[in-house]
Design a protein around this motif. Structure first.
Motif, PDB file in Angstrom:
ATOM      1  N   VAL A  60       0.838  -1.203   0.000  1.00 26.29           N
ATOM      2  CA  VAL A  60       0.000   0.000   0.000  1.00 26.29           C
ATOM      3  C   VAL A  60       0.871   1.251   0.000  1.00 26.29           C
ATOM      4  O   VAL A  60       0.642   2.198  -0.762  1.00 26.29           O
TER       5      VAL A  60
ATOM      6  N   TYR B 174      -4.531   0.389  -4.174  1.00 21.78           N
ATOM      7  CA  TYR B 174      -5.951   0.534  -3.846  1.00 21.78           C
ATOM      8  C   TYR B 174      -6.563  -0.811  -3.450  1.00 21.78           C
ATOM      9  O   TYR B 174      -7.261  -0.931  -2.443  1.00 21.78           O
TER      10      TYR B 174
ATOM     11  N   GLY C 218      -5.079  -2.194  -0.157  1.00 24.85           N
ATOM     12  CA  GLY C 218      -5.572  -1.437   0.985  1.00 24.85           C
ATOM     13  C   GLY C 218      -7.020  -1.756   1.295  1.00 24.85           C
ATOM     14  O   GLY C 218      -7.408  -1.841   2.466  1.00 24.85           O
ATOM     15  N   ALA C 219      -7.837  -1.917   0.246  1.00 23.10           N
ATOM     16  CA  ALA C 219      -9.244  -2.257   0.464  1.00 23.10           C
ATOM     17  C   ALA C 219      -9.383  -3.625   1.101  1.00 23.10           C
ATOM     18  O   ALA C 219     -10.236  -3.836   1.970  1.00 23.10           O
TER      19      ALA C 219
ATOM     20  N   SER D 294      -8.617  -3.235   4.657  1.00 23.66           N
ATOM     21  CA  SER D 294      -9.602  -2.409   5.351  1.00 23.66           C
ATOM     22  C   SER D 294     -10.786  -3.212   5.842  1.00 23.66           C
ATOM     23  O   SER D 294     -11.441  -2.821   6.818  1.00 23.66           O
TER      24      SER D 294
ATOM     25  N   GLY E 101     -10.498   1.375   7.417  1.00 17.24           N
ATOM     26  CA  GLY E 101      -9.915   2.218   6.378  1.00 17.24           C
ATOM     27  C   GLY E 101      -8.843   3.174   6.861  1.00 17.24           C
ATOM     28  O   GLY E 101      -7.751   3.240   6.308  1.00 17.24           O
TER      29      GLY E 101
ATOM     30  N   TYR F 226     -10.845   3.928   1.154  1.00 17.75           N
ATOM     31  CA  TYR F 226     -10.655   2.530   1.535  1.00 17.75           C
ATOM     32  C   TYR F 226     -11.901   1.957   2.203  1.00 17.75           C
ATOM     33  O   TYR F 226     -12.243   0.782   2.020  1.00 17.75           O
TER      34      TYR F 226
END
Length: 298
Positions: free
Chosen positions: A72, A164, A167-168, A171, A176, A230
């Motif tokens: 990330v 992205y 990170g999602a 999360s 997030g 996120y």
């Protein structure tokens, strides 16, 4: 409010905040070196993120989270800002929008590879159509051919899409704001050193507008925007919510017209409406498949 709707709202707020980055950067680079701006905003955001983690007494990530967090950090904290800054030395901003239009596709692809999502074939058709509309609009605004600049932009899109999606995925379990905060903290030592290295010799010639813009890209573009983004990706799905990025170039142009008084003609409005329709249709043909071991964070 159900999770898909909440995800779209959070995702849109993230995209809206990111859309202000380009106008703010345009103002900031008048007085700041692009490399200093890149590392300084990450350093400022990293200090704030570290303070948040301490204030709210967040537990340290487990060992298995370190590598994904580094991905990330390399993707969205370091890679994308740095690679785009290097690319803009060779290509125009209008030409760069062509590649920004590919970012939703890159995010969707990594959402499939890393997030366990399986969109229907129709989704890919309208996703590609939306990206083509953005790229086609950018081509009408001007074209600059530079293999070096194109290579930097292509690399920026790839690392950002991966950042992205990764990170999602984190999360869903960590939350997030925790994901982007830990990513910023991991990159903080390097960003601080580079900030001192590229720091202007004198701050006397730095205007208030440049300082305000630095504050915006540090606080909103590097931290607050990712909190919404996120969370939106985790709630609504990486593939579906990621399509909202197609709106970013047009929202950026709208903000530029308001802040920098740049003209916005009817073609922008027309293409933007078409892109919104593509996003809406593509979302209807998205099927999310979340791994059962990673519940979506509220």
């Amino acid at each position: 409010m159900n999770k898909p709707t909440s995800g779209l709202i959070n995702g849109f707020l993230g995209v809206l905040i990111f859309s202000g980055s380009l106008p703010a950067t345009r103002v900031a680079v008048v007085d700041f070196d692009p490399l200093f701006l890149t590392v300084c905003r990450a350093a400022i955001a990293g200090v704030l993120a570290g303070a948040l983690l301490l204030v709210f007494r967040q537990h340290r990530p487990v060992r298995s989270d370190i590598v994904p967090l580094l991905v990330v950090a390399l993707g969205v904290v370091v890679g994308f800002p740095l690679l785009t800054a290097l690319a803009l030395q060779y290509v125009t901003s209008a030409h760069a929008i062509i590649f920004i239009g590919l970012l939703p596709l890159a995010t969707a692809i990594f959402g499939v590879l890393r997030g366990g999502e399986r969109p229907r074939p129709t989704f890919w058709i309208f996703s590609a159509l939306g990206s083509s509309l953005v790229a086609g609009f950018a081509l009408t605004q001007g074209f600059t051919s530079s293999p070096v600049g194109d290579a930097f932009m292509l690399a920026a899109i790839i690392v950002c899409g991966l950042g992205y999606a990764e990170g999602a995925r984190l999360s869903r379990r960590l939350g997030g704001w925790q994901v982007i905060s830990w990513a910023l903290v991991l990159s903080l030592p390097v960003m601080l050193l580079l900030s001192f290295y590229y720091m202007p010799v004198s701050w006397a010639g730095i205007g208030r507008s440049a300082l305000f813009s630095l504050a915006y890209v540090s606080l909103f573009s590097m931290l607050i925007g990712f909190v919404f983004w996120y969370r939106g990706l985790a709630q609504g799905g990486i593939v579906a919510v990621g399509q909202l990025q197609l709106l970013q170039p047009f929202l950026g142009l709208l903000l530029a017209s308001l802040v920098l008084h740049e003209p916005v003609g009817w073609p922008i409005v027309a293409v933007n409406i078409a892109v919104v329709l593509c996003v809406m249709i593509a979302r209807r043909f998205t099927v999310k498949k979340f791994p059962p071991s990673t519940p979506i964070s509220q």
